[in-house]
Design an enzyme around this catalytic site. Structure first.
Site, mmCIF file in Angstrom:
data_model
loop_
_atom_site.group_PDB
_atom_site.id
_atom_site.type_symbol
_atom_site.label_atom_id
_atom_site.label_comp_id
_atom_site.label_asym_id
_atom_site.label_seq_id
_atom_site.Cartn_x
_atom_site.Cartn_y
_atom_site.Cartn_z
ATOM 1 C CB ILE A 74 53.446 18.093 -2.148
ATOM 2 C CG1 ILE A 74 54.257 18.200 -0.844
ATOM 3 C CG2 ILE A 74 53.318 19.463 -2.802
ATOM 4 C CD1 ILE A 74 55.678 18.682 -1.048
ATOM 5 C CD GLU A 116 55.434 13.489 -4.955
ATOM 6 O OE1 GLU A 116 54.586 13.264 -5.828
ATOM 7 O OE2 GLU A 116 56.610 13.101 -5.019
#
Length: 223
Positions: A74, A116
């Site tokens: 991300i 992430e």
């Protein structure tokens, strides 16, 4: 204790008569599922991902079918936590996880492998389709703003790297992941919110993989 763990994880109580064989099996199945899933997103966890990766490496070595490994990260996730709080960060993680899962086939393995960081194993994915699949995933994430409050949405993007397992070669999980990560770093360096797949249609075979392929070969005895 097992029932408490299942309840805390949001798993429905096992059906059937408590103590019966069917009831006990349901408890065991529930615990096994918990051990293989990421608690926040419901995706496969890192341990289950490693098992699936080794299984795919074995299949590619025996059958020679193409398999693609994607790693996704991300973009600017730390800024989400810093500006909006960790609760918002959790919402983003769950939204991205759902987008990834919605973008692939039931046979594909989608895992959360770090904070992430996500990974996707795509069996039987020819090079002609790999980049299109990765682009579909990237667009699906970018096109879904995440609602972190009734009046506040944030746009999220991911960078994606991909590498194919060399066909008919028994590679290693480490080598395959390193290849995909190298492409992920390229995507990040080129501006994020993009896809980078290994530039060759057929992955180059590393020295380590050549050693795995020929190290115990019968032809070595002829030298």
């Amino acid at each position: 204790m097992a029932l408490q763990l299942l309840e805390q994880s949001g798993v429905a109580a096992p059906a059937g008569e408590p103590g019966s064989a069917a009831w006990m099996q349901a408890v065991i199945d529930g615990l096994c599922d918990l051990s293989s899933r990421d608690a926040l997103t419901g995706l496969s966890n890192r341990r289950n991902f490693q098992v699936a990766l080794l299984r795919e490496i074995d299949r590619v070595a025996r059958a020679g079918e193409p398999a693609l490994l994607l790693t996704a990260d991300i973009d600017h996730f730390k800024q989400v936590n810093d500006r909006c709080g960790h609760a918002a960060g959790d919402l983003v993680l769950k939204a991205v996880a759902a987008a990834l899962q919605d973008s692939v086939r039931p046979m594909d393995t989608v895992a959360r492998i770090g904070g992430e960081e996500f990974a996707i194993i795509l069996p039987n994915c020819p090079p002609a389709f790999g980049e299109a699949v990765a682009e579909r995933i990237r667009r699906r994430v970018a096109d879904r703003p995440v609602a972190i409050s009734p009046r506040h949405e944030i746009n999220v993007s991911v960078s994606i790297g991909g590498a194919y397992a060399p066909q008919w070669v028994r590679s290693t999980a480490t080598v395959w992941c390193e290849r995909a990560d190298l492409q992920l770093y390229r995507a990040k360096a080129q501006g994020r919110n993009r896809v980078c797949i290994e530039p060759t249609a057929v992955s180059l075979v590393s020295a380590e993989e050549k050693g795995l392929l020929f190290g115990t070969s019968q032809f070595m005895d002829l030298e």
